[in-house]
Design an enzyme around this catalytic site. Structure first.
Site, mmCIF file in Angstrom:
data_model
loop_
_atom_site.group_PDB
_atom_site.id
_atom_site.type_symbol
_atom_site.label_atom_id
_atom_site.label_comp_id
_atom_site.label_asym_id
_atom_site.label_seq_id
_atom_site.Cartn_x
_atom_site.Cartn_y
_atom_site.Cartn_z
ATOM 1 N N ASP A 28 0.722 -1.275 0.147
ATOM 2 C CA ASP A 28 -0.030 -0.061 0.061
ATOM 3 C C ASP A 28 0.923 1.268 -0.024
ATOM 4 O O ASP A 28 2.025 1.298 0.507
ATOM 5 C CB ASP A 28 -0.752 -0.090 1.284
ATOM 6 C CG ASP A 28 -1.882 0.848 1.166
ATOM 7 O OD1 ASP A 28 -2.294 1.544 -0.089
ATOM 8 O OD2 ASP A 28 -2.779 1.123 2.059
ATOM 9 N N ASN A 30 1.429 3.391 -2.928
ATOM 10 C CA ASN A 30 1.926 3.796 -4.235
ATOM 11 C C ASN A 30 1.507 5.273 -4.562
ATOM 12 O O ASN A 30 2.090 6.089 -5.088
ATOM 13 C CB ASN A 30 1.611 2.602 -5.259
ATOM 14 C CG ASN A 30 2.066 1.509 -4.871
ATOM 15 O OD1 ASN A 30 2.898 1.240 -4.089
ATOM 16 N ND2 ASN A 30 1.686 0.411 -5.766
ATOM 17 N N GLY A 31 0.083 5.258 -4.429
ATOM 18 C CA GLY A 31 -0.718 6.653 -4.895
ATOM 19 C C GLY A 31 0.093 7.816 -4.123
ATOM 20 O O GLY A 31 0.511 8.864 -4.634
ATOM 21 N N ARG A 32 0.041 7.625 -2.626
ATOM 22 C CA ARG A 32 0.726 8.781 -1.821
ATOM 23 C C ARG A 32 2.166 8.889 -2.198
ATOM 24 O O ARG A 32 2.437 10.203 -2.222
ATOM 25 C CB ARG A 32 0.680 8.448 -0.540
ATOM 26 C CG ARG A 32 -0.711 8.695 0.331
ATOM 27 C CD ARG A 32 -0.977 8.001 1.686
ATOM 28 N NE ARG A 32 -1.271 6.550 1.276
ATOM 29 C CZ ARG A 32 -1.507 5.518 2.233
ATOM 30 N NH1 ARG A 32 -1.242 5.811 3.429
ATOM 31 N NH2 ARG A 32 -1.818 4.376 1.809
ATOM 32 N N ARG A 41 -0.275 8.803 -10.141
ATOM 33 C CA ARG A 41 -0.398 7.566 -9.268
ATOM 34 C C ARG A 41 0.190 6.471 -9.950
ATOM 35 O O ARG A 41 0.958 5.821 -9.172
ATOM 36 C CB ARG A 41 -1.839 7.397 -9.069
ATOM 37 C CG ARG A 41 -2.538 8.239 -8.195
ATOM 38 C CD ARG A 41 -4.147 8.033 -8.099
ATOM 39 N NE ARG A 41 -4.328 6.682 -7.586
ATOM 40 C CZ ARG A 41 -4.115 6.465 -6.141
ATOM 41 N NH1 ARG A 41 -3.873 7.263 -5.379
ATOM 42 N NH2 ARG A 41 -4.231 4.978 -5.581
ATOM 43 N N HIS A 45 2.933 3.146 -8.670
ATOM 44 C CA HIS A 45 2.780 1.788 -9.013
ATOM 45 C C HIS A 45 4.036 1.380 -9.665
ATOM 46 O O HIS A 45 4.479 0.109 -9.562
ATOM 47 C CB HIS A 45 1.597 1.255 -10.095
ATOM 48 C CG HIS A 45 0.509 1.812 -9.179
ATOM 49 N ND1 HIS A 45 0.173 1.441 -7.715
ATOM 50 C CD2 HIS A 45 -0.804 2.301 -9.811
ATOM 51 C CE1 HIS A 45 -1.128 2.015 -7.583
ATOM 52 N NE2 HIS A 45 -1.518 2.491 -8.802
ATOM 53 N N SER A 73 -7.220 -5.827 -6.186
ATOM 54 C CA SER A 73 -8.413 -6.404 -5.357
ATOM 55 C C SER A 73 -9.532 -6.422 -6.322
ATOM 56 O O SER A 73 -9.818 -5.291 -7.224
ATOM 57 C CB SER A 73 -8.560 -5.757 -4.255
ATOM 58 O OG SER A 73 -9.136 -4.549 -4.414
ATOM 59 N N ARG A 79 -11.563 2.009 -9.130
ATOM 60 C CA ARG A 79 -10.400 3.531 -9.361
ATOM 61 C C ARG A 79 -10.512 3.864 -10.628
ATOM 62 O O ARG A 79 -11.527 3.303 -11.582
ATOM 63 C CB ARG A 79 -9.321 2.753 -9.506
ATOM 64 C CG ARG A 79 -8.821 2.477 -7.853
ATOM 65 C CD ARG A 79 -7.332 1.939 -7.678
ATOM 66 N NE ARG A 79 -7.183 1.977 -6.219
ATOM 67 C CZ ARG A 79 -6.018 1.905 -5.459
ATOM 68 N NH1 ARG A 79 -5.107 2.500 -6.168
ATOM 69 N NH2 ARG A 79 -6.011 1.740 -4.281
ATOM 70 N N LEU A 139 11.159 -20.380 -4.363
ATOM 71 C CA LEU A 139 10.128 -19.761 -4.076
ATOM 72 C C LEU A 139 8.466 -19.780 -4.946
ATOM 73 O O LEU A 139 8.723 -19.493 -6.034
ATOM 74 C CB LEU A 139 10.524 -18.246 -3.869
ATOM 75 C CG LEU A 139 9.257 -17.212 -3.337
ATOM 76 C CD1 LEU A 139 9.080 -17.096 -2.008
ATOM 77 C CD2 LEU A 139 9.953 -15.628 -3.959
ATOM 78 N N ARG A 198 -5.665 -2.280 8.546
ATOM 79 C CA ARG A 198 -6.752 -2.923 7.885
ATOM 80 C C ARG A 198 -6.406 -4.453 7.251
ATOM 81 O O ARG A 198 -5.145 -4.196 6.888
ATOM 82 C CB ARG A 198 -7.473 -2.124 7.005
ATOM 83 C CG ARG A 198 -8.307 -0.842 7.500
ATOM 84 C CD ARG A 198 -9.084 -0.325 6.149
ATOM 85 N NE ARG A 198 -8.259 0.062 5.178
ATOM 86 C CZ ARG A 198 -7.931 1.581 5.365
ATOM 87 N NH1 ARG A 198 -8.176 2.240 6.352
ATOM 88 N NH2 ARG A 198 -7.064 1.985 4.394
#
Ligand code: FPP
Length: 256
Positions: A28, A30-32, A41, A45, A73, A79, A139, A198
């Protein structure tokens, strides 16, 4: 961090033992990150891709089994159109570009979510990359795409009903086996960046006993040293799975 420091921390983490088998990350901020720099934005990303690269490499080096990244999501379709399409293009391009690197590092790509709902070009890139990496044994990089924890449970229930299970046959194992994550261990550690507290509809069933670690660092600034902090914090915690500390240490004399 130089290479020597990096190896030292990795050795310390490995020597401590009790590594998380499965790490899940809500990437979380990326936009900010972009806004703070006066950028669009999508540039956030794009920058976040470098964090993905570094974390994937570090998890591989440490011997983590599964890394699940929340990349898109079911709610993210709300968006602005422009951002959604830019994200889908970024996903497609990244998959085509990274496959050789995945193969060099023995990374097997998997995906969870309503994958049939992705745009054709992104879906094709995804299946192409999964096919190209399917025999890798290191992995597992598991991308959550068009993913929602609630729709995952809905889809599992539908499949269970379609198969004609009787109510008394349905238990936790049956539900787990019909989730998108069937066959993968539940996450031991959830990392969330950018300070939000959250779970945002991520791996709702699987996170029953997951340890949560939140950092204020925005995803494009997240690097392996933050991952190491999270893992070392996890290694210091006591996971009780509903039991007492005494029971875990075998000091309760078998008392119930
Ligand atoms: C959340 O930040 C981030 C996303 C919804 C997308 C994550 C995608 C990437 C890091 C791109 C690269 C990944 C792969 C696997 C190709 P946000 O936009 O919600 O940030 P904000 O809360 O500051 O607005």
């Amino acid at each position: 961090m130089n290479e020597l420091e990096d190896k030292e921390i990795q050795e310390r983490i490995k020597a401590k033992g009790d590594l998380p088998r499965h790490i899940a990350i809500i990437m979380d901020g990326n936009g900010r990150w972009a806004k703070m720099r006066g950028l669009e934005r999508i540039e956030g990303h794009r920058a976040g891709r470098e964090s993905v690269r570094d974390v994937v490499r570090a998890c591989g080096e440490l011997g983590i089994e599964v890394l699940t990244l929340y990349a898109f999501s079911v709610e993210n379709w709300r968006r602005p159109r422009r951002e959604v399409w830019a994200l889908m293009r970024l996903l497609r391009d990244t998959l085509y570009e990274e496959v050789d690197e995945f193969n060099r590092n023995n990374v097997k790509l998997m995906a969870i979510g309503r994958l049939e709902g992705l745009p054709k070009a992104s879906r094709e890139a995804l299946f192409w990359a999964m096919e190209r990496t399917k025999d890798n044994t290191g992995l597992v990089l598991n991308l959550a795409l068009n993913y929602g924890g609630r729709v995952e449970i809905v889809d599992a229930v539908r499949r269970i009903l379609e198969k004609g299970y009787r109510p008394e046959e349905v238990d936790e194992k049956v539900i787990s086996a019909h989730l998108y994550t069937a066959g993968l261990p539940d996450p031991d550690l959830l990392i969330r960046t950018s300070g939000e507290l959250r779970v945002s509809n991520f791996l709702l069933w699987q996170m029953a006993y997951t340890e949560i670690w939140v950092t204020d660092v925005l995803w494009p600034d997240f690097r392996r040293q933050h991952l190491y902090q999270a893992i070392e914090a996890y290694q210091r915690r006591e996971r009780r799975f509903g039991m007492t500390s005494e029971q875990l240490r075998g000091e309760d004399g078998g008392a119930r």
